[in-house]
Motif scaffolding. Structure first.
Motif, PDB file in Angstrom:
ATOM      1  N   GLN A   1       2.396   5.144   7.823  1.00 18.01           N
ATOM      2  CA  GLN A   1       1.227   5.203   6.950  1.00 18.01           C
ATOM      3  C   GLN A   1       0.006   5.579   7.784  1.00 18.01           C
ATOM      4  N   PHE A   2      -0.916   6.278   7.164  1.00 18.93           N
ATOM      5  CA  PHE A   2      -2.083   6.765   7.887  1.00 18.93           C
ATOM      6  C   PHE A   2      -3.323   6.655   7.000  1.00 18.93           C
ATOM      7  N   TYR A   3      -4.086   5.587   7.191  1.00 16.30           N
ATOM      8  CA  TYR A   3      -5.330   5.397   6.454  1.00 16.30           C
ATOM      9  C   TYR A   3      -6.165   4.374   7.214  1.00 16.30           C
ATOM     10  N   GLY A   4      -7.388   4.193   6.795  1.00 15.31           N
ATOM     11  CA  GLY A   4      -8.221   3.146   7.374  1.00 15.31           C
ATOM     12  C   GLY A   4      -9.150   3.634   8.465  1.00 15.31           C
ATOM     13  N   TYR A   5     -10.117   2.790   8.798  1.00 14.22           N
ATOM     14  CA  TYR A   5     -11.106   3.100   9.825  1.00 14.22           C
ATOM     15  C   TYR A   5     -10.436   3.315  11.184  1.00 14.22           C
TER      16      TYR A   5
ATOM     17  N   ASP B   1      -5.108  -6.403  16.648  1.00  7.92           N
ATOM     18  CA  ASP B   1      -4.760  -6.538  15.234  1.00  7.92           C
ATOM     19  C   ASP B   1      -5.033  -7.958  14.742  1.00  7.92           C
ATOM     20  N   SER B   2      -4.709  -8.949  15.576  1.00  9.30           N
ATOM     21  CA  SER B   2      -4.892 -10.350  15.193  1.00  9.30           C
ATOM     22  C   SER B   2      -6.366 -10.713  15.096  1.00  9.30           C
ATOM     23  N   ILE B   3      -7.157 -10.211  16.043  1.00  6.03           N
ATOM     24  CA  ILE B   3      -8.597 -10.463  16.023  1.00  6.03           C
ATOM     25  C   ILE B   3      -9.217  -9.872  14.761  1.00  6.03           C
ATOM     26  N   LEU B   4      -8.857  -8.639  14.442  1.00  6.87           N
ATOM     27  CA  LEU B   4      -9.405  -7.990  13.253  1.00  6.87           C
ATOM     28  C   LEU B   4      -8.989  -8.708  11.969  1.00  6.87           C
TER      29      LEU B   4
ATOM     30  N   ARG C   1      -3.510  -2.035  10.095  1.00  6.39           N
ATOM     31  CA  ARG C   1      -2.548  -3.108  10.355  1.00  6.39           C
ATOM     32  C   ARG C   1      -3.079  -4.450   9.870  1.00  6.39           C
ATOM     33  N   ALA C   2      -4.371  -4.688  10.083  1.00 11.70           N
ATOM     34  CA  ALA C   2      -4.961  -5.954   9.636  1.00 11.70           C
ATOM     35  C   ALA C   2      -4.862  -6.091   8.121  1.00 11.70           C
ATOM     36  N   GLU C   3      -5.148  -5.008   7.400  1.00  6.21           N
ATOM     37  CA  GLU C   3      -5.028  -5.058   5.949  1.00  6.21           C
ATOM     38  C   GLU C   3      -3.582  -5.281   5.528  1.00  6.21           C
ATOM     39  N   THR C   4      -2.655  -4.628   6.236  1.00 10.11           N
ATOM     40  CA  THR C   4      -1.237  -4.796   5.915  1.00 10.11           C
ATOM     41  C   THR C   4      -0.803  -6.245   6.139  1.00 10.11           C
ATOM     42  N   LEU C   5      -1.228  -6.829   7.265  1.00 10.67           N
ATOM     43  CA  LEU C   5      -0.856  -8.214   7.554  1.00 10.67           C
ATOM     44  C   LEU C   5      -1.441  -9.154   6.508  1.00 10.67           C
ATOM     45  N   MET C   6      -2.668  -8.900   6.105  1.00  8.22           N
ATOM     46  CA  MET C   6      -3.279  -9.722   5.056  1.00  8.22           C
ATOM     47  C   MET C   6      -2.428  -9.691   3.785  1.00  8.22           C
ATOM     48  N   ARG C   7      -2.027  -8.498   3.370  1.00  6.57           N
ATOM     49  CA  ARG C   7      -1.244  -8.366   2.144  1.00  6.57           C
ATOM     50  C   ARG C   7       0.162  -8.943   2.323  1.00  6.57           C
ATOM     51  N   LEU C   8       0.713  -8.830   3.524  1.00  9.41           N
ATOM     52  CA  LEU C   8       2.036  -9.401   3.794  1.00  9.41           C
ATOM     53  C   LEU C   8       1.983 -10.923   3.691  1.00  9.41           C
ATOM     54  N   ILE C   9       1.006 -11.531   4.341  1.00 10.65           N
ATOM     55  CA  ILE C   9       0.851 -12.982   4.283  1.00 10.65           C
ATOM     56  C   ILE C   9       0.631 -13.448   2.842  1.00 10.65           C
ATOM     57  N   THR C  10      -0.180 -12.690   2.107  1.00 12.67           N
ATOM     58  CA  THR C  10      -0.494 -13.058   0.735  1.00 12.67           C
ATOM     59  C   THR C  10       0.726 -12.933  -0.171  1.00 12.67           C
ATOM     60  N   LYS C  11       1.453 -11.827  -0.064  1.00 10.67           N
ATOM     61  CA  LYS C  11       2.614 -11.615  -0.921  1.00 10.67           C
ATOM     62  C   LYS C  11       3.723 -12.613  -0.627  1.00 10.67           C
ATOM     63  N   LEU C  12       3.866 -12.989   0.637  1.00 15.78           N
ATOM     64  CA  LEU C  12       4.904 -13.939   1.013  1.00 15.78           C
ATOM     65  C   LEU C  12       4.456 -15.392   0.799  1.00 15.78           C
ATOM     66  N   ASP C  13       3.168 -15.570   0.514  1.00 12.11           N
ATOM     67  CA  ASP C  13       2.596 -16.901   0.288  1.00 12.11           C
ATOM     68  C   ASP C  13       2.849 -17.824   1.474  1.00 12.11           C
TER      69      ASP C  13
ATOM     70  N   ASN D   1       0.812  -1.220   0.000  1.00 11.40           N
ATOM     71  CA  ASN D   1       0.000   0.000   0.000  1.00 11.40           C
ATOM     72  C   ASN D   1       0.845   1.270   0.000  1.00 11.40           C
ATOM     73  N   GLY D   2       1.911   1.261  -0.777  1.00 10.81           N
ATOM     74  CA  GLY D   2       2.717   2.456  -0.932  1.00 10.81           C
ATOM     75  C   GLY D   2       3.749   2.693   0.154  1.00 10.81           C
ATOM     76  N   GLY D   3       3.944   1.737   1.039  1.00 11.36           N
ATOM     77  CA  GLY D   3       4.950   1.880   2.088  1.00 11.36           C
ATOM     78  C   GLY D   3       5.701   0.585   2.298  1.00 11.36           C
ATOM     79  N   ASN D   4       6.966   0.682   2.713  1.00  7.01           N
ATOM     80  CA  ASN D   4       7.777  -0.507   2.967  1.00  7.01           C
ATOM     81  C   ASN D   4       7.488  -1.068   4.354  1.00  7.01           C
ATOM     82  N   VAL D   5       7.305  -2.377   4.416  1.00  3.10           N
ATOM     83  CA  VAL D   5       7.074  -3.083   5.672  1.00  3.10           C
ATOM     84  C   VAL D   5       8.251  -4.022   5.908  1.00  3.10           C
ATOM     85  N   VAL D   6       8.904  -3.871   7.045  1.00  2.73           N
ATOM     86  CA  VAL D   6      10.058  -4.687   7.405  1.00  2.73           C
ATOM     87  C   VAL D   6       9.574  -5.953   8.118  1.00  2.73           C
ATOM     88  N   TYR D   7      10.143  -7.081   7.760  1.00  2.28           N
ATOM     89  CA  TYR D   7       9.736  -8.336   8.385  1.00  2.28           C
ATOM     90  C   TYR D   7      10.915  -9.287   8.459  1.00  2.28           C
TER      91      TYR D   7
END
Length: 296
Positions: free
Chosen positions: A74-78, A111-114, A84-96, A15-21
């Motif tokens: 980053q600053f967006y979302g409800y 974050d985990s519950i959401l 964070r939940a959306e970011t984790l979803m995309r992280l899990i998906t991109k890393l397969d 989503n336009g920002g780097n996430v370190v993992y």
């Protein structure tokens, strides 16, 4: 990229920002492990738990959420947890690495519950502890994480954010964040902050901040909840009990650490002037219970 015998540290654009993992372990099912607050994956107390889970036969995904550690701000979302939940979803998906186990404590529990509610296809099991709730716990978070930024921008514009202690730390950990702050529009930023702040206002029908109680019915995976301490105002026992009622079939256990662990850790942290960080040091004690649950 830094590599070692048992971990890989990288970053990925989401989503336009780097996430370190980083990934710990070489075989086994993945566990996405999330700490609390705006703390990084390197916060003391988190890695011993991750290491114990790896020793139990799992691989662990640790990540710096947006606005945490060395990741981009980053600053967006409800709410921030929705982001964070959306970011984790995309992280899990991109890393397969999914579907996988989702686990977290304190803010990481929310974050985990959401993530489990919003993206159930990516989650096999859920493990949470130190769940924030109640009037005191929610108001403290809003006052600590949101209000300083609002005051800074209203008083000095976007440049005011560069003098907020927490954001100074994010720039020190990731110098590219300074340009990201300067590129923000003040009015849009304040709009997001007010929305995020509203999530922390206690409301009927919201046991945890920003999450409608009715949504918990969407959690169908096996769930382990480690109860909050008897007199823990930040992660009330009552909140854990209510969440266990909201998630049908969930398993609730007593904390493996002393009932007053959070209070004593807070006293030690305050007495050291914030230098002796020990808030999450007890988390490794949950490893046997978590491994037992995951193995069943």
């Amino acid at each position: 990229m830094t590599t070692g015998a048992r971990l890989t540290v990288e970053q990925i654009e989401i989503n336009g920002g780097n996430v370190v993992y980083e990934i710990l372990g070489e075989t086994g099912e993945f566990i996405a492990l999330t700490p609390g607050g705006r703390f990084s994956k390197d916060i003391p107390g988190l890695r011993p738990l991750a290491d114990a889970l790896v020793a139990g036969g799992y691989r662990v995904l640790l990540w710096d959420r947006p606005n945490c550690g060395a990741s981009d701000v980053q600053f967006y979302g409800y709410s921030e947890s929705h982001m964070r939940a959306e970011t984790l979803m995309r992280l899990i998906t991109k890393l397969d690495v999914g579907p996988c186990i989702i686990a977290g404590g304190s803010g990481g529990a929310r974050d985990s519950i959401l993530t489990t509610i919003l993206y159930p296809e990516l989650v096999t099991k859920l493990v949470v502890w130190n769940i924030v709730g109640g009037v005191y716990g929610s108001f403290v978070l809003g006052g600590h994480y949101i209000v300083p930024s609002i005051l800074a921008v209203r008083g000095a514009g976007i440049d005011g954010l560069l003098h907020v202690g927490e954001w100074k730390e994010r720039i020190a950990a990731n110098p590219a964040n300074e340009a990201r702050f300067r590129a923000l529009d003040a009015d849009e930023f304040l709009k997001v902050m007010l929305r995020w702040l509203n999530a922390f206002v206690s409301k009927p029908g919201q046991t945890i901040p920003g999450v409608e109680d009715g949504l918990f019915g969407d959690i169908k995976v096996p769930t382990l909840i480690i109860r909050g301490g008897e007199n823990d105002w930040d992660h009330p026992k009552r909140t854990s009990l209510e969440v266990s009622c909201l998630i049908k079939g969930s398993e609730l256990i007593d904390p493996p650490w002393p009932e007053d662990a959070w209070e004593r850790a807070g006293e030690k942290f305050t007495a050291s002037g914030g230098k002796d960080f020990c808030l999450f040091d007890t988390w490794v004690q949950a490893a046997p219970a978590i491994l037992d649950f995951l193995g069943r």
